[in-house]
Enzyme design. Structure first.
Site, mmCIF file in Angstrom:
data_model
loop_
_atom_site.group_PDB
_atom_site.id
_atom_site.type_symbol
_atom_site.label_atom_id
_atom_site.label_comp_id
_atom_site.label_asym_id
_atom_site.label_seq_id
_atom_site.Cartn_x
_atom_site.Cartn_y
_atom_site.Cartn_z
ATOM 1 C CE LYS A 226 -20.669 25.218 21.882
ATOM 2 N NZ LYS A 226 -21.636 26.290 21.656
ATOM 3 N NE ARG B 105 -28.801 17.455 4.222
ATOM 4 C CZ ARG B 105 -28.986 17.831 5.473
ATOM 5 N NH1 ARG B 105 -29.141 16.930 6.420
ATOM 6 N NH2 ARG B 105 -29.023 19.104 5.783
ATOM 7 C CB THR C 104 -23.871 28.391 9.107
ATOM 8 O OG1 THR C 104 -25.279 28.313 8.959
ATOM 9 C CG2 THR C 104 -23.494 29.705 9.764
ATOM 10 C CB ALA D 127 -18.873 16.636 0.534
ATOM 11 C CB VAL E 89 -15.260 25.022 23.199
ATOM 12 C CG1 VAL E 89 -15.699 25.647 24.522
ATOM 13 C CG2 VAL E 89 -15.312 23.509 23.290
ATOM 14 C CB ILE F 27 -13.373 32.677 22.665
ATOM 15 C CG1 ILE F 27 -14.466 33.731 22.764
ATOM 16 C CG2 ILE F 27 -12.350 32.847 23.774
ATOM 17 C CD1 ILE F 27 -15.271 33.656 24.076
ATOM 18 C CE LYS G 99 -21.727 22.729 18.715
ATOM 19 N NZ LYS G 99 -21.802 24.039 18.153
HETATM 20 P P1 NAP Z 1 -25.463 23.712 8.624
HETATM 21 O O1 NAP Z 1 -25.595 25.119 8.197
HETATM 22 O O2 NAP Z 1 -26.673 22.904 8.864
HETATM 23 O O3 NAP Z 1 -24.547 22.984 7.534
HETATM 24 C C1 NAP Z 1 -24.358 21.604 7.510
HETATM 25 C C2 NAP Z 1 -23.787 21.233 6.154
HETATM 26 O O4 NAP Z 1 -23.551 19.816 6.125
HETATM 27 C C3 NAP Z 1 -24.741 21.538 4.997
HETATM 28 O O5 NAP Z 1 -24.007 22.092 3.920
HETATM 29 C C4 NAP Z 1 -25.271 20.163 4.592
HETATM 30 O O6 NAP Z 1 -25.546 20.041 3.219
HETATM 31 C C5 NAP Z 1 -24.074 19.312 4.912
HETATM 32 N N1 NAP Z 1 -24.443 17.915 5.088
HETATM 33 C C6 NAP Z 1 -25.354 17.383 5.930
HETATM 34 N N2 NAP Z 1 -25.398 16.042 5.787
HETATM 35 C C7 NAP Z 1 -24.492 15.742 4.843
HETATM 36 C C8 NAP Z 1 -24.073 14.537 4.237
HETATM 37 N N3 NAP Z 1 -24.590 13.362 4.596
HETATM 38 N N4 NAP Z 1 -23.111 14.586 3.280
HETATM 39 C C9 NAP Z 1 -22.586 15.768 2.905
HETATM 40 N N5 NAP Z 1 -22.931 16.951 3.450
HETATM 41 C C10 NAP Z 1 -23.877 16.929 4.400
HETATM 42 O O7 NAP Z 1 -24.598 23.606 9.953
HETATM 43 P P2 NAP Z 1 -23.477 24.609 10.484
HETATM 44 O O8 NAP Z 1 -24.148 25.644 11.323
HETATM 45 O O9 NAP Z 1 -22.581 25.034 9.401
HETATM 46 O O10 NAP Z 1 -22.732 23.655 11.524
HETATM 47 C C11 NAP Z 1 -21.787 22.702 11.111
HETATM 48 C C12 NAP Z 1 -21.050 22.182 12.335
HETATM 49 O O11 NAP Z 1 -20.403 23.267 12.978
HETATM 50 C C13 NAP Z 1 -21.933 21.534 13.390
HETATM 51 O O12 NAP Z 1 -21.223 20.498 14.018
HETATM 52 C C14 NAP Z 1 -22.173 22.667 14.398
HETATM 53 O O13 NAP Z 1 -22.444 22.204 15.689
HETATM 54 C C15 NAP Z 1 -20.818 23.334 14.343
HETATM 55 N N6 NAP Z 1 -20.794 24.735 14.763
HETATM 56 C C16 NAP Z 1 -21.672 25.621 14.236
HETATM 57 C C17 NAP Z 1 -21.607 26.934 14.626
HETATM 58 C C18 NAP Z 1 -22.553 27.961 14.105
HETATM 59 O O14 NAP Z 1 -22.536 29.084 14.629
HETATM 60 N N7 NAP Z 1 -23.360 27.669 13.090
HETATM 61 C C19 NAP Z 1 -20.638 27.335 15.538
HETATM 62 C C20 NAP Z 1 -19.734 26.397 16.050
HETATM 63 C C21 NAP Z 1 -19.819 25.100 15.643
HETATM 64 P P3 NAP Z 1 -26.737 20.860 2.527
HETATM 65 O O15 NAP Z 1 -26.321 22.296 2.635
HETATM 66 O O16 NAP Z 1 -26.762 20.373 1.126
HETATM 67 O O17 NAP Z 1 -27.963 20.547 3.332
HETATM 68 N N1 HSE Z 2 -25.427 26.609 18.395
HETATM 69 C C1 HSE Z 2 -24.164 26.949 18.944
HETATM 70 C C2 HSE Z 2 -24.335 28.175 19.801
HETATM 71 C C3 HSE Z 2 -23.183 27.218 17.856
HETATM 72 O O1 HSE Z 2 -25.327 28.870 19.652
HETATM 73 O O2 HSE Z 2 -23.458 28.445 20.621
HETATM 74 C C4 HSE Z 2 -21.782 27.506 18.368
HETATM 75 O O3 HSE Z 2 -21.218 26.368 18.939
#
Ligand code: NAP
Ligand code: HSE
Length: 440
Positions: free
Chosen positions: A208, A48, A16, A46, A135, A139, A108
């Site tokens: 957070k 997975r 995402t 990179a 966090v 914002i 986080k």
């Molecule tokens: P996500 O959609 O699950 O994406 C994770 C990515 O990491 C995927 O592309 C996955 O690859 C890759 N990955 C997992 N294991 C791996 C490995 N061993 N080597 C290389 N790549 C690997 O998660 P996300 O929502 O983008 O979140 C990512 C981070 O941002 C997390 O720490 C989350 O807490 C934080 N975050 C997310 C949001 C949100 O709204 N989504 C907001 C704030 C912070 P594949 O695609 O090939 O499976």
């Molecule tokens: N899962 C988290 C949330 C992503 O819903 O707030 C943003 O940190």
């Protein structure tokens, strides 16, 4: 401009957030380059699973399945850790920092569990660590705390820090639906963590809150030292009850400090907020944070707290800071200066002493004398009742009893809850929520 070194970014993770960063960097790159005085590019990505279908396309030559190689590649200046989790992400982050790189992270959970080690490693090896996206999504709350509000001490910070939970609570109230019916929507929108229990059980908010606490007070408080409760036990009826009483229900993090006693308290729980409170009116995936500083007074921040675009906005903000840092030479930004360590003098406030009003919902047998039994238990623990609402419950022969209390404390309420739960007339596990008196 073309003579400037190209600053190269490695995206570890292309889910995402990673895809959002690629998409928006592509769009705003010319503008960023002109503002930052030189070229930037994404040099490696990179993932997975190389075979996974993705909404956002990037050139195949950039993509590998070796995130560690990206994190330690000499050609990469800025490593964006957008994988999540605390095991591999930690290894990768520390390896990049040891190689003197700038790491940008949205993770986080990692920062909460290993922040002290990460910042130490960054300092030791001349690397840098930016984490605005960790966090409150879009914002810029970390910049606000570290930079804009640097003149302040913070007696009280509270707010909604999880977009998924706020989205679910808002929909539950609007659609009169249980939380499990809405969760899938939050996942489909890209708001939820890979392990959604982190969201709905309150842990993500706790992570957070720990980061905010560190920024505001210079101490790391682990989630084991907090009250952490999630939203799973809230039912659509609770919103109706709360509304009848003049409240909204929100999952709230509270970071409070008593400067006279030098005590700190961090907690996360669903909270009844007065309906007129600004944060109580922050809905959907939005987060709302209220920060009270001793110099500035109260300032409030509202914006999208999760999802691709909002999170990307924060990550790109950090990338821009990182580029400026690299171009302008080493040395710390204000945005990196650690808060002064106050560990020796700052104590944890005993959680059992927290004072609050409470909302207690019971499902009881619809029989004479039941209310008297419940109120007798409350009286025994010196809990004074403010109001009682009785409605018919869904299951036959039972009633829903909602009692609110005048100010009491956690110890008295825990004892009350334990004894009330054991009454023969109480047919299911009671729900206890705290009522806040936040006025702004
Ligand atoms: P996500 O959609 O699950 O994406 C994770 C990515 O990491 C995927 O592309 C996955 O690859 C890759 N990955 C997992 N294991 C791996 C490995 N061993 N080597 C290389 N790549 C690997 O998660 P996300 O929502 O983008 O979140 C990512 C981070 O941002 C997390 O720490 C989350 O807490 C934080 N975050 C997310 C949001 C949100 O709204 N989504 C907001 C704030 C912070 P594949 O695609 O090939 O499976
Ligand atoms: N899962 C988290 C949330 C992503 O819903 O707030 C943003 O940190």
């Amino acid at each position: 401009m073309s003579k400037e070194k190209v600053i190269t970014i490695g995206l570890c993770g292309f889910g995402t957030v990673g895809q959002g960063v690629w998409k928006h960097l592509k769009r705003c790159r010319p503008d960023l380059e002109s503002r930052l005085g030189g070229p930037i590019k994404v040099g490696a990505i990179a993932v997975r699973d190389l075979k996974k279908k993705r909404e956002v396309k990037a050139p195949a030559r950039l993509i590998s399945a070796d995130a560690m190689a990206v994190a330690t590649d000499r050609k990469i200046d800025i490593v964006c850790e957008l994988i999540g989790g605390t095991t591999y992400a930690k290894k990768l982050t520390l390896a990049a920092l040891r190689a003197g790189k700038v790491v940008v992270s949205a993770n986080k959970a990692l920062i909460c569990d290993h922040g002290a080690e990460i910042f130490r490693t960054a300092r030791k090896h001349g690397g840098h660590f930016f984490f605005e996206a960790s966090v409150a999504g879009g914002i810029p709350i970390i910049k606000a705390l570290r930079e804009g509000l640097v003149a302040n001490k913070f007696p009280q910070i509270y707010g909604i820090l999880n977009g998924t939970c706020n989205f679910i609570l808002t929909k539950m109230e609007a659609l009169d639906a249980p939380y499990c019916d809405i969760l899938q929507d939050a996942k489909d929108m890209g708001y939820a963590e890979a392990d959604e229990a982190l969201d709905v059980q309150g842990w993500d908010t706790a992570h957070k809150a720990a980061i905010i606490c560190w920024l505001a007070h210079g101490v790391w408080i682990g989630s084991d030292k907090m009250i952490v409760e999630g939203i799973e036990k809230i039912t659509p009826q609770d919103f109706k009850n709360a509304s009848a009483l003049g409240y909204e229900i929100k999952l709230i993090a509270i970071i409070s400090r008593d400067f006279k006693k030098n005590e700190i308290c961090v907690r996360v729980h669903p909270t009844l907020l007065p309906a007129g409170n600004v944060v109580a009116n922050v809905n959907g995936v939005f987060n709302g944070v209220s920060i009270t500083g001793d110099v500035v007074g109260t300032t409030q921040y509202i914006g999208q707290g999760a999802g691709q675009d909002a999170t990307t906005s924060a990550v790109i903000g950090d990338i821009a800071d990182a580029v400026a840092l690299i171009r302008n030479g080493k040395g710390l930004h204000l945005s990196e200066v650690s808060p002064s360590e106050e560990k020796q003098v700052l104590k944890l406030a005993p959680l059992e002493n927290i004072r609050s009003c409470y909302y207690l919902r019971l499902t009881v047998r619809d029989q004479p004398g039941v209310l008297a039994k419940v109120t007798a238990v409350m009286a025994k623990h010196k809990v004074s009742i403010a109001s009682v609402i009785q409605t018919l419950s869904e299951s036959e022969g039972t009633a829903s009893l909602v009692l609110t209390t005048h100010e009491s404390d956690e110890k008295a309420m825990e004892a009350t809850l334990s004894q009330v739960s054991r009454l023969a007339a109480v047919v299911s596990k009671p729900l206890l929520l705290r009522i806040s008196d936040f006025t702004e």
